[in-house]
Design a protein around this motif. Structure first.
Motif, PDB file in Angstrom:
ATOM      1  N   LEU A 268       0.819  -1.208   0.000  1.00 27.60           N
ATOM      2  CA  LEU A 268       0.000   0.000   0.000  1.00 27.60           C
ATOM      3  C   LEU A 268       0.857   1.264   0.000  1.00 27.60           C
TER       4      LEU A 268
ATOM      5  N   ALA B  12       1.798   1.960  -3.455  1.00 26.23           N
ATOM      6  CA  ALA B  12       0.657   2.429  -4.246  1.00 26.23           C
ATOM      7  C   ALA B  12       0.275   3.865  -3.889  1.00 26.23           C
ATOM      8  N   MET B  13       0.322   4.201  -2.600  1.00 19.64           N
ATOM      9  CA  MET B  13      -0.104   5.528  -2.159  1.00 19.64           C
ATOM     10  C   MET B  13       0.946   6.578  -2.461  1.00 19.64           C
TER      11      MET B  13
ATOM     12  N   GLY C 127       2.773   8.183  -6.322  1.00 15.67           N
ATOM     13  CA  GLY C 127       2.198   9.255  -7.122  1.00 15.67           C
ATOM     14  C   GLY C 127       2.453  10.649  -6.596  1.00 15.67           C
TER      15      GLY C 127
ATOM     16  N   HIS D 171      -3.654  -7.605  -0.553  1.00 13.22           N
ATOM     17  CA  HIS D 171      -4.409  -6.567   0.164  1.00 13.22           C
ATOM     18  C   HIS D 171      -5.877  -6.949   0.235  1.00 13.22           C
TER      19      HIS D 171
ATOM     20  N   ASP E 273      -9.220  -4.906   1.027  1.00  9.53           N
ATOM     21  CA  ASP E 273      -9.645  -3.531   1.287  1.00  9.53           C
ATOM     22  C   ASP E 273     -10.878  -3.495   2.192  1.00  9.53           C
TER      23      ASP E 273
ATOM     24  N   VAL F 152      -7.155  -8.109  -3.353  1.00 10.22           N
ATOM     25  CA  VAL F 152      -6.252  -7.742  -4.446  1.00 10.22           C
ATOM     26  C   VAL F 152      -5.100  -8.727  -4.464  1.00 10.22           C
TER      27      VAL F 152
ATOM     28  N   LEU G 186     -11.816  -8.894 -11.420  1.00 12.79           N
ATOM     29  CA  LEU G 186     -11.705  -7.633 -12.147  1.00 12.79           C
ATOM     30  C   LEU G 186     -10.245  -7.224 -12.222  1.00 12.79           C
ATOM     31  N   PRO G 187      -9.910  -6.421 -13.229  1.00 16.04           N
ATOM     32  CA  PRO G 187      -8.617  -5.747 -13.192  1.00 16.04           C
ATOM     33  C   PRO G 187      -8.732  -4.619 -12.163  1.00 16.04           C
ATOM     34  N   SER G 188      -7.955  -4.676 -11.086  1.00 14.40           N
ATOM     35  CA  SER G 188      -8.057  -3.657 -10.040  1.00 14.40           C
ATOM     36  C   SER G 188      -7.349  -2.384 -10.479  1.00 14.40           C
ATOM     37  N   SER G 189      -7.511  -1.352  -9.692  1.00 13.39           N
ATOM     38  CA  SER G 189      -6.864  -0.073  -9.985  1.00 13.39           C
ATOM     39  C   SER G 189      -5.352  -0.144  -9.783  1.00 13.39           C
ATOM     40  N   PHE G 190      -4.866  -1.245  -9.201  1.00  7.65           N
ATOM     41  CA  PHE G 190      -3.422  -1.435  -9.032  1.00  7.65           C
ATOM     42  C   PHE G 190      -2.802  -2.115 -10.264  1.00  7.65           C
TER      43      PHE G 190
ATOM     44  N   GLU H  75      -8.247  -8.688  -9.066  1.00 11.75           N
ATOM     45  CA  GLU H  75      -8.916  -8.522  -7.786  1.00 11.75           C
ATOM     46  C   GLU H  75     -10.124  -9.434  -7.754  1.00 11.75           C
TER      47      GLU H  75
END
Lengths: 274, 274, 274
Positions: A55, A58-59, A62, A181, A183, A189, A233-237, A241
């Motif tokens: 995490l 990921a956080m 950016g 992860h 959530d 994830v 699903l394809p996660s935002s990472f 997921e």
């Protein structure tokens, strides 16, 4: 390269809860403008090094170049792991215990140079006890770094403990990985890159453990699943997921961080036959 | 009218938890002063559109004119609901998915003009996946708006989906309504206006469902109830609230958001006879 | 002495949750730069006056002189306890209900002078109900104080209710105290000063209640305990803490805030014999 216009930000990432984090902010309030301190998370799963490392990357990745990222998730607090500061290619500096949490972010930011924080010269606040390095050591060091002090002035170079997130293994028509992860929705994830799945695939097999026994939909968005239905699903990472739309995949599958996951998809030839 | 002295604030309201919200802050940190980003809540009940709409209005309506309010509570994330920005009478702009969460606030701020956010021209950050519009779409758009770009430049006008909070029904000596919010104390905030109850009333009948079977105290403050006792109060929202002093009304009454509630009070004549 | 360079900070400490705290921030956003408002905690244990008093002192005492600390943990909200502002030796001002929560911090900061907040002259925001002084009274008052208004201008001097944290009792070879705080790891922070334990002690007896029946390790850091093992440590508060390494002491010992704790250690002579 290390200088930025205006404010050098300090981000805080911990598993210690708001009340302890507030004590870190008190130390910082003496030295940096309060608006420059950004809370990322203080409610990370207690002592979960791997999930915190995932995490934090990921956080923090950016944020602007030159940011100081403090991360305190530290089952061994007060123990023998060294306090370190890692300077990266873009001038960002990572601060925390040398327990691996900083390493995936350091590797993502590139060209990490680590320094052991020599405690005795840097205590800007009195040390009351020995169990809260976040307040007594890392917060004052973060303030120094935000003021422009280079990490190399904090102590000798050190080779930090290696730590890399577990890497999924690709198979002929599937992958074997781990949950990185869970959530707050209970979505799981994994570390399996979404892009491994052949374009056009709409169903995959899934199992926690070795046996991908269930067949689930692979969809682009939660909405496509329909309420209560499980799918991938394809996660935002950028990673696969496992989710239950408006439900809780971790409870549905009795799985969480660290659990093994196996995903199977149709081979191209079999897919084209379907 | 849209301009404010100094800083244009950005507020963030989500159900996604701190770690995902941090990724939105990373995007914003490139474009706006960090002190101008205000966390309202990231721990809203997952996927609870109605409660989020109620709380967003209550939280955001008091902010200065010109504020940019981002709200991401989005069971249908990645799906077909449009991303929208709504400009209101005071120059405030609301940003989020067109799923109703923004509408009670928009109506309260007045003269809403909605625009569909055309994705392709506005991606300030690379899109990694398709499941996190908060980071990839709404955060960069919020930065644009905070910089002074008008919502009309984001895309074509759109008629947003209507959404209004459920309205209580007034009866001759009572009201029939719903629970809008359960707070962290377990207090149940209904949609029944406190002012409907005749002055001087000190006891009301309450039921979850149609039958107001219990008689409870109506008091001005928790303190008047006495520890562990249930009663009704005028909440800080101007709405009737069911509470147990230093206890947990939701557990006591096995009720929560969305449950029907019926309240009865004495008619003036019967009240005067008591 | 009361003036600081630049920004006068406002800290917020509550048990009301993020959504209600956001309404306090909305009021403040009209009057002070948003970066000057620092969230300490909004997730304190509901209605736990003693724990809040303990944590407020620990969190706030380290902030710069002149800071305005607002603390709203208020089981009697809307009741008869007066709203007060307490000015301290360093120019910091504490704001909240007169229920004891402010007092340990006031005593730590020194020379407290308390004033009753006379409501009627200070309402900067319309009062919607009677159950949220945080938004309707304390937030506007905090803004006034941050702008430099002295607490004495808010109302008449008042003698605030006395409140002191429970003090541990020292015995010949042990101590009798209470649990002041359970943190999010389940660690139990007592009110027994770590320094009471003779140097060189590595084992103590512990009991919740009067009988210190268990013998546990006394260690300098969690790491020394080994995963899953219970022990005592000097906490970062300078107080003895009962912990289970990477476990949950509160659940292990079925103890929490307010529980009595007895600790026994070897007398010097018996220790030297071991």
């Amino acid at each position: 390269m290390r200088q930025r216009r205006g404010l050098r930000l300090i981000t805080l990432t911990t598993d210690i809860g708001s009340a302890y984090a507030a004590q870190m902010k008190a130390v910082l309030a003496h030295r940096v403008p309060p608006g420059s301190v950004v809370d990322l998370a203080h409610d990370l799963r207690p002592h979960a090094i791997g999930e915190a490392a995932f995490l934090l990357r990921a956080m923090a990745v950016g944020f602007p170049a030159g940011t100081v990222h403090v991360a305190v998730v530290d089952p061994g607090v007060g123990g023998r792991r060294a306090p370190i500061a890692i300077e990266c290619a873009d001038g960002s500096t990572l601060v925390g215990p040398d327990n691996g949490v900083l390493m995936p972010l350091a590797d993502a930011l590139g060209r990490p140079r680590a320094f052991r924080i020599e405690r005795t010269n840097l205590h800007a606040a009195p040390v009351v006890g020995t169990t809260f390095d976040g307040r007594d050591l890392f917060a004052p060091v973060a303030a120094l770094l935000a003021e422009g002090v280079g990490a190399s002035r904090l102590g000798r170079p050190i080779r930090p403990h290696k730590y890399a997130l577990p890497v999924a293994r690709r198979m002929r028509s599937g992958a074997h990985g781990q949950v990185l992860h869970e959530d707050r929705f209970g979505n799981l994830v994994t570390n399996i890159p979404s892009e491994w799945i052949p374009a056009g695939t709409d169903r995959v097999r899934l199992g926690f453990g070795r046996d991908p026994a269930r067949t689930l939909l692979l969809v682009a968005s939660y909405e496509r699943l329909g309420k209560g239905r499980a799918g991938l699903l394809p996660s935002s990472f950028g990673l696969l997921e496992v989710a239950v739309a408006q439900g809780h995949a971790a409870r549905r599958f009795r799985a969480t961080v660290g659990h093994t996951v196996t995903v199977g998809w149709p081979t191209r030839s079999s897919a084209s036959r379907t």
